[in-house]
Design an enzyme around this catalytic site. Structure first.
Site: not given
Ligand code: G16
Length: 540
Positions: A110-111, A274, A276, A278-279, A373
């Site tokens: 992710s982030h 981010d 991937d 999703d943010r 998300k």
């Protein structure tokens, strides 16, 4: 081919999958043990269809090849994989649902930064498209502790750059364009014609993909389909080390975007995503929109987008997320659910129609269109709202606060602490929770104090120890929890909130408005003294 192995310690999935240093994932048998444990703990891969892709970080392609060979050796029927092993997390969730797949494996931390010295991760999503619920991740973890063999096909790599069908033994590998199905889904939810007209009228936007997976999606959607000016999307090529960036869309790490948005003659609208995808972070000209506020605005204005014209059935937020959206839900006369941190807790609420929108303070928002998300979804909903209302971001925020009051909110992170120190802070506060109600600390009277536990209304499962919550008289809150996504030491997150109404209460500086809550929380936890830190490492 059957390979003998033995359990490797520490393969316990956290808030969102298993995240470790890349070199840990690259060590012998590490990835293989975890993947085999996923298959074993979910009834085997035999005859199943999976979605596979990741955010393009270092080791992404290599891991994808390993997983394909393991799926083949475990008897899977088909794996649908994004070209070059790329898929954003929401796009993977969509593909699972679209293809009625049995699950998906998403390669992402992710982030967290990427590269040989940085982080890698693996997430498993179930057939509803969402992150595996706790019962599944527990079963996977249990399997990692007993595993003694894994299976992998002894074949050459497939060509992941070529769209189309290939085979590994009896298993079909379908390499697909990672963007097209996702972009088509977005066109069903939002008024692309209205947004296109807004761009044609001179509306300017800057989208920072932070050299991560959203670049190709954002280029196609904003520049090609919506006609935003070429160059609207910056840092658009996914790179294995994210160009050395920390692909975490917040004012600290997306400082370049913040600079543009607060410059003279800045764009009308800015956003970042981010690793991937999703943010999301959303910024207007000279106006930063805090994630909890953004979520509340999206819920209040959802009916302006075609996909949500009929209204929302309910909303859900994680417990540390601000209560701003609760006031919107009350005004709309819909349910508001409060869950522990982690998107996996929203799955049942979305599946059963209890919630249409879900949101988190950690720059996450999404709806029942997928079970993750979705950063670009949030940006598109904002664009749809801006096109309909013909107001600036700051005007929309002002109107929202005038109607609902303003929920001042901030998160203070104390990062990379020794585990024992972080546990000490948590344990000490936890042991005193029962004595806190009625006590006055730094002028703030405690109304309630609890260790948050959640009972899922659908399956009845209970999740305890999900954060320490202190509510003060008047509704101000302080929440303390340990991050579940880091890979180094422990991170304490201190979440702070205070609601204000009336024209005088809307324009204060956030940290100043929160100062009494911060003082009380720091006194209650002794966080600065115990950690030896002069203050938080990151404030968002
Ligand atoms: C993950 C989860 C989110 C959660 C976040 C919190 O985000 O998917 O639902 O809010 O972690 O992280 P922490 O436990 O560090 O506070 P992501 O974007 O990393 O997948």
């Amino acid at each position: 081919m059957r390979v003998t192995t033995q359990p490797i310690a520490g393969q316990k999935p956290g808030t969102s999958g298993l995240r470790k240093k890349t070199n840990v994932f690259m060590s012998e048998g590490y990835l293989e043990n975890f993947i085999q444990s996923i298959f074993d703990a979910t009834g085997g891969a035999n005859g199943k269809t999976y979605i596979l892709g990741g955010d393009g970080r270092y080791f992404n392609q290599h891991a994808a090849q390993t997983i394909l060979k393991m799926a083949a050796a475990n008897g899977a029927k088909r794996v649908i994989v994004g070209q070059n092993a790329l898929l954003s997390t929401p796009a993977a969730s969509h593909l699972i649902r679209l293809n009625a797949a049995d699950g998906g494996i998403i390669l992402s931390a992710s982030h967290n930064p990427g590269g040989p010295e940085e982080d890698f991760g693996v997430k498993f999503n179930t057939a509803n498209g969402g992150p595996a619920p706790e019962a599944v991740t527990e079963a996977i973890f249990a399997r990692t502790q007993a595993i003694d063999e894994y299976f992998i096909a002894d074949e050459i790599d497939v060509n992941l750059s070529r769209i189309g069908s290939q085979h590994i033994g009896g298993m079909a590998v379908s390499v697909v364009d990672p963007v097209s199905d996702y972009a088509a889904l977005m066109e069903t939810l939002f008024d692309f014609a209205a947004i296109r007209a807004m761009f044609a009228g001179g509306f300017r936007m800057r989208f920072d993909a932070m050299c991560a997976v959203t670049g190709p999606y954002a280029k196609e959607i904003f520049e090609t389909r919506l006609g935003a000016a070429p160059g609207t999307v910056v840092n658009a090529v996914p790179l294995p080390d994210f160009g050395g960036m920390h692909p975490d869309p917040n004012p600290t790490w997306a400082h370049d975007l913040m600079g543009h948005m607060f410059a003279a003659d800045g764009p009308d609208f800015g956003a970042a995503s981010d690793g991937d995808g999703d943010r999301n972070m959303v910024v207007g000209r000279n106006t930063y929109v805090a994630p909890s506020d953004s979520f509340a605005v999206l819920a209040a204005n959802a009916h302006l987008a075609p996909g949500y014209r009929a209204g929302l059935k309910g909303v859900a937020r994680s417990m540390p997320t601000s209560t701003a959206v609760d006031r919107v839900a009350e005004a709309l006369g819909i349910g508001a659910h409060e869950t522990p941190t982690g998107w996996k807790f929203f799955g049942n609420l979305l599946d059963t129609g209890r919630a249409t929108f879900c949101g988190e303070e950690s720059f996450g928002a999404g709806s029942d269109h997928v079970r993750e998300k979705d950063g670009l979804w949030a940006v598109l909903l904002w664009l749809n709202i801006l096109a309909e209302r013909e107001e600036s971001v700051s005007e929309i925020m002002r109107a929202h606060w005038s109607r609902f009051g303003r929920t001042y909110y901030s998160r203070h992170d104390y990062e990379a602490l020794p585990n024992a120190v972080a546990d000490g802070v948590m344990d000490s506060l936890r042991s005193r929770l029962g004595d806190l109600p009625e006590q006055t600390v730094e002028g703030m009277k405690v109304a309630s104090a609890e260790d948050f536990a959640y009972t899922d209304p659908v399956d009845g499962s209970v999740s305890r120890g999900q954060g320490l919550r202190i509510v003060f008289e008047g509704g101000a809150r302080a929440v303390l929890r340990l991050s579940g996504t880091g890979t180094e030491g422990a991170t304490i997150r201190l979440y702070l909130e205070r609601h204000a109404t009336g024209p005088d209460g809307l324009d204060a500086e956030v940290q100043e408005m929160l100062a009494p809550v911060i003082r009380a929380a720091e006194a209650l936890t002794g966080i600065r003294e115990v950690t030896g830190r002069a203050g938080p490492d990151v404030i968002t």
